[in-house]
Scaffold this active site. Sequence first.
Site, PDB file in Angstrom:
ATOM      1  N   LYS A  51       0.793  -1.227   0.086  1.00  0.00           N
ATOM      2  CA  LYS A  51      -0.136   0.232  -0.114  1.00  0.00           C
ATOM      3  C   LYS A  51       0.836   1.207  -0.016  1.00  0.00           C
ATOM      4  O   LYS A  51       1.672   1.326   0.552  1.00  0.00           O
ATOM      5  CB  LYS A  51      -0.771  -0.059   1.190  1.00  0.00           C
ATOM      6  CG  LYS A  51      -2.303   0.505   1.158  1.00  0.00           C
ATOM      7  CD  LYS A  51      -3.129   0.261   2.488  1.00  0.00           C
ATOM      8  CE  LYS A  51      -4.500   0.313   2.331  1.00  0.00           C
ATOM      9  NZ  LYS A  51      -5.293   0.563   3.671  1.00  0.00           N
TER      10      LYS A  51
HETATM   11  O1  G3P Z   1      -8.567   1.215   4.768  1.00  0.00           O
HETATM   12  C1  G3P Z   1      -8.851   2.581   4.976  1.00  0.00           C
HETATM   13  C2  G3P Z   1      -9.699   2.732   6.261  1.00  0.00           C
HETATM   14  O2  G3P Z   1      -9.159   2.037   7.318  1.00  0.00           O
HETATM   15  C3  G3P Z   1      -9.945   4.323   6.737  1.00  0.00           C
HETATM   16  O3  G3P Z   1     -11.034   4.058   7.563  1.00  0.00           O
HETATM   17  O4  G3P Z   1     -12.775   4.929   8.973  1.00  0.00           O
HETATM   18  O5  G3P Z   1     -10.184   5.394   9.394  1.00  0.00           O
HETATM   19  O6  G3P Z   1     -11.645   6.512   7.357  1.00  0.00           O
HETATM   20  P1  G3P Z   1     -11.492   5.239   8.241  1.00  0.00           P
END
Ligand code: G3P
Length: 232
Positions: free
Chosen positions: A83
């Site tokens: 990533k």
């Molecule tokens: O893979 C990306 C994800 O983990 C981000 O999620 O909820 O932190 O926006 P969030």
Amino acid sequence: MQFFIDTADVGEIRDLAATGLVDGITTNPSLVAKTGRPFLEVVQEICEIVPGPVSAEVTATDHPTMLAEGRKLAGLAPNVCVKVPLTPDGLKTCKALTDEGTQVNVTLCFSAAQAILAAKAGATYVSPFVGRLDDIGAVGMDLIGDIVEIYAAYPEIRTQVLVASVRGPQHVIEAAKLGADVATVPPAVLRAMFKHPLTDKGLDGFLADWAKTGQTILSDEDGHGEPARRSA
Ligand code: G3P
């Protein structure tokens, strides 16, 4: 649509992998930090549990170091997907790694312009963060629609749309309606997708009525849990 689970929690991954519905895993530095465990060890353990793509994110921001980190992560297991953030150095690293045959997930995508660049860099996946766009009053799913439409116009684009920052089942439904390739969902969201009160109520009703018959499907002669025997 493929389902990836968005977590570095090995216990959650083992539990959900047992459903047979998990096609891959995505992690990021915040999710790994939450485990309190060594990153490389966690990635290797996850790769042994889930045969599908396991996204592991570089933490450098300059191309030479990102490339070295990406090569090290890719060397941990054949199903590691490196990533990288959607930055100039990240896309430079994406191109170098994909040219070497390594899968790359370009993350932190928040615009169609960025997604076009990720495809140009040969990304295996692009991860638009729908929840974080919703959080600032934008409509994250509009971005998914734009990216799917743009990518569909160019058959040579092989980059898959991996919907990330998913906050609930509705995001998954809307992503599926738009034809996104993958949704990466927190464990709680996948579990929520199973649930409906009418399913619970209906099953309770079936079982209550069945109990009144006094019958059982299996008898003492049957092997419990054996695959059904087909008559010759
Ligand atoms: O893979 C990306 C994800 O983990 C981000 O999620 O909820 O932190 O926006 P969030």
